[in-house]
Design a protein around this motif. Structure first.
Motif, PDB file in Angstrom:
ATOM      1  N   LEU A 153      -8.642   0.691  -4.425  1.00 33.77           N
ATOM      2  CA  LEU A 153      -8.047  -0.609  -4.121  1.00 33.77           C
ATOM      3  C   LEU A 153      -7.028  -0.500  -2.996  1.00 33.77           C
ATOM      4  O   LEU A 153      -6.972  -1.366  -2.104  1.00 33.77           O
ATOM      5  N   SER A 154      -6.229   0.555  -3.012  1.00 35.49           N
ATOM      6  CA  SER A 154      -5.243   0.733  -1.951  1.00 35.49           C
ATOM      7  C   SER A 154      -5.920   0.914  -0.597  1.00 35.49           C
ATOM      8  O   SER A 154      -5.382   0.507   0.434  1.00 35.49           O
ATOM      9  N   GLY A 155      -7.122   1.502  -0.592  1.00 40.44           N
ATOM     10  CA  GLY A 155      -7.859   1.663   0.660  1.00 40.44           C
ATOM     11  C   GLY A 155      -8.251   0.329   1.261  1.00 40.44           C
ATOM     12  O   GLY A 155      -8.114   0.111   2.474  1.00 40.44           O
ATOM     13  N   VAL A 156      -8.751  -0.585   0.425  1.00 33.41           N
ATOM     14  CA  VAL A 156      -9.134  -1.915   0.921  1.00 33.41           C
ATOM     15  C   VAL A 156      -7.908  -2.661   1.441  1.00 33.41           C
ATOM     16  O   VAL A 156      -7.949  -3.297   2.504  1.00 33.41           O
ATOM     17  N   ILE A 157      -6.793  -2.570   0.704  1.00 31.52           N
ATOM     18  CA  ILE A 157      -5.587  -3.287   1.109  1.00 31.52           C
ATOM     19  C   ILE A 157      -4.973  -2.685   2.365  1.00 31.52           C
ATOM     20  O   ILE A 157      -4.624  -3.392   3.314  1.00 31.52           O
ATOM     21  N   SER A 193     -10.860  15.869 -13.287  1.00 37.17           N
ATOM     22  CA  SER A 193      -9.765  15.561 -14.207  1.00 37.17           C
ATOM     23  C   SER A 193      -8.989  14.300 -13.808  1.00 37.17           C
ATOM     24  O   SER A 193      -8.117  13.851 -14.553  1.00 37.17           O
ATOM     25  N   ILE A 194      -9.299  13.732 -12.650  1.00 38.56           N
ATOM     26  CA  ILE A 194      -8.606  12.526 -12.196  1.00 38.56           C
ATOM     27  C   ILE A 194      -9.088  11.333 -13.011  1.00 38.56           C
ATOM     28  O   ILE A 194     -10.290  11.116 -13.178  1.00 38.56           O
ATOM     29  N   THR A 195      -8.167  10.543 -13.525  1.00 41.22           N
ATOM     30  CA  THR A 195      -8.508   9.418 -14.399  1.00 41.22           C
ATOM     31  C   THR A 195      -9.122   8.266 -13.618  1.00 41.22           C
ATOM     32  O   THR A 195      -8.972   8.160 -12.388  1.00 41.22           O
ATOM     33  N   TRP A 196      -9.801   7.374 -14.364  1.00 45.66           N
ATOM     34  CA  TRP A 196     -10.384   6.193 -13.732  1.00 45.66           C
ATOM     35  C   TRP A 196      -9.313   5.273 -13.164  1.00 45.66           C
ATOM     36  O   TRP A 196      -9.516   4.602 -12.158  1.00 45.66           O
ATOM     37  N   GLY A 197      -8.154   5.255 -13.817  1.00 47.30           N
ATOM     38  CA  GLY A 197      -7.063   4.453 -13.296  1.00 47.30           C
ATOM     39  C   GLY A 197      -6.603   4.935 -11.937  1.00 47.30           C
ATOM     40  O   GLY A 197      -6.326   4.127 -11.037  1.00 47.30           O
ATOM     41  N   ALA A 198      -6.534   6.248 -11.763  1.00 45.72           N
ATOM     42  CA  ALA A 198      -6.133   6.816 -10.472  1.00 45.72           C
ATOM     43  C   ALA A 198      -7.193   6.540  -9.404  1.00 45.72           C
ATOM     44  O   ALA A 198      -6.867   6.229  -8.253  1.00 45.72           O
ATOM     45  N   ALA A 221       0.815  -1.216   0.000  1.00 42.06           N
ATOM     46  CA  ALA A 221       0.000   0.000   0.000  1.00 42.06           C
ATOM     47  C   ALA A 221       0.848   1.264   0.000  1.00 42.06           C
ATOM     48  O   ALA A 221       0.396   2.317  -0.465  1.00 42.06           O
ATOM     49  N   ILE A 222       2.081   1.196   0.556  1.00 44.70           N
ATOM     50  CA  ILE A 222       2.961   2.362   0.520  1.00 44.70           C
ATOM     51  C   ILE A 222       3.224   2.776  -0.923  1.00 44.70           C
ATOM     52  O   ILE A 222       3.145   3.955  -1.285  1.00 44.70           O
ATOM     53  N   VAL A 223       3.548   1.790  -1.753  1.00 42.87           N
ATOM     54  CA  VAL A 223       3.820   2.062  -3.166  1.00 42.87           C
ATOM     55  C   VAL A 223       2.562   2.589  -3.849  1.00 42.87           C
ATOM     56  O   VAL A 223       2.609   3.559  -4.630  1.00 42.87           O
ATOM     57  N   MET A 224       1.418   1.963  -3.559  1.00 41.99           N
ATOM     58  CA  MET A 224       0.164   2.388  -4.183  1.00 41.99           C
ATOM     59  C   MET A 224      -0.217   3.801  -3.754  1.00 41.99           C
ATOM     60  O   MET A 224      -0.640   4.620  -4.580  1.00 41.99           O
ATOM     61  N   SER A 225      -0.066   4.094  -2.463  1.00 40.00           N
ATOM     62  CA  SER A 225      -0.431   5.423  -1.971  1.00 40.00           C
ATOM     63  C   SER A 225       0.492   6.499  -2.526  1.00 40.00           C
ATOM     64  O   SER A 225       0.045   7.599  -2.860  1.00 40.00           O
ATOM     65  N   LYS A 226       1.777   6.174  -2.604  1.00 37.45           N
ATOM     66  CA  LYS A 226       2.720   7.143  -3.169  1.00 37.45           C
ATOM     67  C   LYS A 226       2.357   7.453  -4.623  1.00 37.45           C
ATOM     68  O   LYS A 226       2.413   8.610  -5.059  1.00 37.45           O
ATOM     69  N   GLY A 227       1.943   6.424  -5.363  1.00 35.46           N
ATOM     70  CA  GLY A 227       1.505   6.650  -6.731  1.00 35.46           C
ATOM     71  C   GLY A 227       0.224   7.467  -6.801  1.00 35.46           C
ATOM     72  O   GLY A 227       0.076   8.351  -7.651  1.00 35.46           O
ATOM     73  N   ILE A 279       9.645  -3.535  -8.459  1.00 35.38           N
ATOM     74  CA  ILE A 279       8.809  -4.222  -9.445  1.00 35.38           C
ATOM     75  C   ILE A 279       7.996  -3.231 -10.279  1.00 35.38           C
ATOM     76  O   ILE A 279       7.929  -3.330 -11.512  1.00 35.38           O
ATOM     77  N   PHE A 280       7.369  -2.257  -9.596  1.00 35.55           N
ATOM     78  CA  PHE A 280       6.415  -1.388 -10.283  1.00 35.55           C
ATOM     79  C   PHE A 280       7.005  -0.048 -10.723  1.00 35.55           C
ATOM     80  O   PHE A 280       6.489   0.584 -11.646  1.00 35.55           O
ATOM     81  N   LEU A 281       8.076   0.396 -10.039  1.00 34.99           N
ATOM     82  CA  LEU A 281       8.651   1.704 -10.363  1.00 34.99           C
ATOM     83  C   LEU A 281      10.050   1.594 -10.964  1.00 34.99           C
ATOM     84  O   LEU A 281      10.708   2.609 -11.174  1.00 34.99           O
ATOM     85  N   ASP A 282      10.501   0.347 -11.173  1.00 34.65           N
ATOM     86  CA  ASP A 282      11.802   0.105 -11.813  1.00 34.65           C
ATOM     87  C   ASP A 282      12.959   0.721 -11.025  1.00 34.65           C
ATOM     88  O   ASP A 282      13.929   1.220 -11.596  1.00 34.65           O
ATOM     89  N   GLU A 283      12.867   0.677  -9.679  1.00 27.66           N
ATOM     90  CA  GLU A 283      13.963   1.138  -8.831  1.00 27.66           C
ATOM     91  C   GLU A 283      14.840  -0.058  -8.497  1.00 27.66           C
ATOM     92  O   GLU A 283      14.375  -1.030  -7.904  1.00 27.66           O
ATOM     93  N   LYS A 284      16.115   0.020  -8.851  1.00 25.92           N
ATOM     94  CA  LYS A 284      17.024  -1.113  -8.672  1.00 25.92           C
ATOM     95  C   LYS A 284      17.663  -1.097  -7.283  1.00 25.92           C
ATOM     96  O   LYS A 284      17.938  -0.049  -6.723  1.00 25.92           O
ATOM     97  N   LEU A 285      17.924  -2.300  -6.739  1.00 22.21           N
ATOM     98  CA  LEU A 285      18.590  -2.454  -5.449  1.00 22.21           C
ATOM     99  C   LEU A 285      20.068  -2.759  -5.665  1.00 22.21           C
ATOM    100  O   LEU A 285      20.417  -3.588  -6.510  1.00 22.21           O
ATOM    101  N   SER A 286      20.921  -2.103  -4.880  1.00 27.00           N
ATOM    102  CA  SER A 286      22.347  -2.372  -4.952  1.00 27.00           C
ATOM    103  C   SER A 286      22.679  -3.608  -4.112  1.00 27.00           C
ATOM    104  O   SER A 286      21.846  -4.105  -3.340  1.00 27.00           O
ATOM    105  N   LEU A 287      23.907  -4.112  -4.250  1.00 24.74           N
ATOM    106  CA  LEU A 287      24.344  -5.256  -3.454  1.00 24.74           C
ATOM    107  C   LEU A 287      24.332  -4.922  -1.968  1.00 24.74           C
ATOM    108  O   LEU A 287      24.001  -5.770  -1.127  1.00 24.74           O
ATOM    109  N   LEU A 288      24.695  -3.686  -1.618  1.00 26.21           N
ATOM    110  CA  LEU A 288      24.676  -3.271  -0.219  1.00 26.21           C
ATOM    111  C   LEU A 288      23.262  -3.293   0.341  1.00 26.21           C
ATOM    112  O   LEU A 288      23.020  -3.723   1.471  1.00 26.21           O
ATOM    113  N   GLN A 289      22.293  -2.849  -0.454  1.00 29.60           N
ATOM    114  CA  GLN A 289      20.899  -2.873  -0.018  1.00 29.60           C
ATOM    115  C   GLN A 289      20.387  -4.304   0.153  1.00 29.60           C
ATOM    116  O   GLN A 289      19.648  -4.605   1.084  1.00 29.60           O
ATOM    117  N   LEU A 290      20.780  -5.195  -0.749  1.00 26.93           N
ATOM    118  CA  LEU A 290      20.395  -6.598  -0.615  1.00 26.93           C
ATOM    119  C   LEU A 290      20.995  -7.204   0.644  1.00 26.93           C
ATOM    120  O   LEU A 290      20.362  -8.026   1.322  1.00 26.93           O
TER     121      LEU A 290
END
Length: 311
Positions: free
Chosen positions: A227-231, A216-221, A23-29, A269-280
């Protein structure tokens, strides 16, 4: 406490963590299209409708008026105050910073439980919790984002986590008594009512003119927000209430440390932000520390202790 009961509690805590992390990712979006109070209203509305439908279908016994009041007012702490502060803070801070600050909730839960109910953590529990925070700091601070760029976001999210910690500790005293769906539905209905009262102030701003372009807010938004509210509010809160029935508030709070990890995975997965070896490496440290906490809690449990890492 039976092993099966503990396992149920731990599983429910993990599911709650998964919901909150996603939900953090969904809410940020969703914040790209909605201002924070409007987003909170939309999310809570979808959650409340979902929860009351489940309550009606289950047809469980309802608590009396006094019991209802005791559980309902906690909705002012969370989701109302917690997410009003967090969503507003996320408009000033990045997703990584917000995730790191949310990990403070587990430490606050431990301190509050110790002060209010004398649920003191063991030394092993403290040590493993430090490892968890060290791992999280590595994951979220590896790219130089450990210090928030905007102090307003840092303060708001930290205060939101404090409200959430009080909610968890106090809810642990009522979670065993009543139907969890009814408790969460009642709390969120009160929160929705209060949000509805302050919503017009965000829409009109200080000028008196409507400043939120809802048409002006789209149906996707809209779909993302609903959905993020239910989750985030319905499923996550119910899972967490189930967890509080079977394990202590302190141990349940520790599993909240998975929320930033799930959030980072979702961003990858959804925002294409890569993790470094240090983060892993930091993520692996968190996972190992949480496993050690769970194993230690089960090993040290006796009929004369409060178990789950607390004595």
């Amino acid at each position: 406490m039976p092993i099966l009961s503990k396992n149920i509690g731990v599983a429910a805590a993990f599911l709650a963590t998964l919901c909150w992390g996603v939900a953090i990712v969904m809410s940020k979006g969703a914040l790209n299209d909605f201002p924070p109070i409007t987003l909170l209203f939309v999310q809570l509305l979808s959650s409340v409708i979902f929860l009351w439908c489940v309550v009606l279908l289950r047809r469980r016994a309802r608590p009396g008026l006094s019991e209802f009041t005791k559980s309902c007012w906690l909705g002012l702490l969370e989701p109302f105050l917690t997410y009003l502060l967090v969503l507003t803070g996320m408009t000033y801070s990045g997703a990584s910073e917000a995730s790191l600050l949310q990990s403070l909730e587990s430490i606050m839960i431990i301190l509050i439980a110790a002060l209010m109910f004398r649920e003191f953590p063991t030394r092993k529990f403290i040590f493993y919790s430090v490892l968890v925070l060290l791992g999280l700091s590595t994951v979220l601070g590896a790219e130089g984002h450990l210090i928030a760029k905007e102090w307003r976001g840092t303060i708001l999210i930290t205060l939101g986590m404090l409200a959430a910690a009080f909610y968890v500790v106090l809810s642990s005293r009522i979670a065993r008594k009543y139907d969890v769906f009814y408790i969460v539905a009642s709390q969120q209905t009160l929160a929705l009512f209060v949000i509805a009262l302050i919503l017009p102030f965000e829409w009109t701003g200080y000028s008196g003119d409507v400043s939120v372009p809802l048409p002006s807010i789209t149906w996707g938004a809209w779909s993302l927000a609903l959905l993020s509210g239910v989750i985030q509010y319905a499923l996550a809160f119910v899972f967490y209430m189930v967890a509080l029935r079977h394990i202590s508030a302190g141990l349940a709070g520790v599993y909240l440390n998975f929320v930033p990890l799930v959030g980072i995975a979702g961003a990858f997965i959804f925002l294409d932000e890569k993790l470094s070896l240090l983060q892993l490496g930091g993520a692996s440290l968190v996972l190992i520390a949480l496993v050690l906490i769970s194993v230690s809690a089960q090993t040290n449990a006796t009929p004369h202790k409060k178990v789950n890492g607390f004595v």
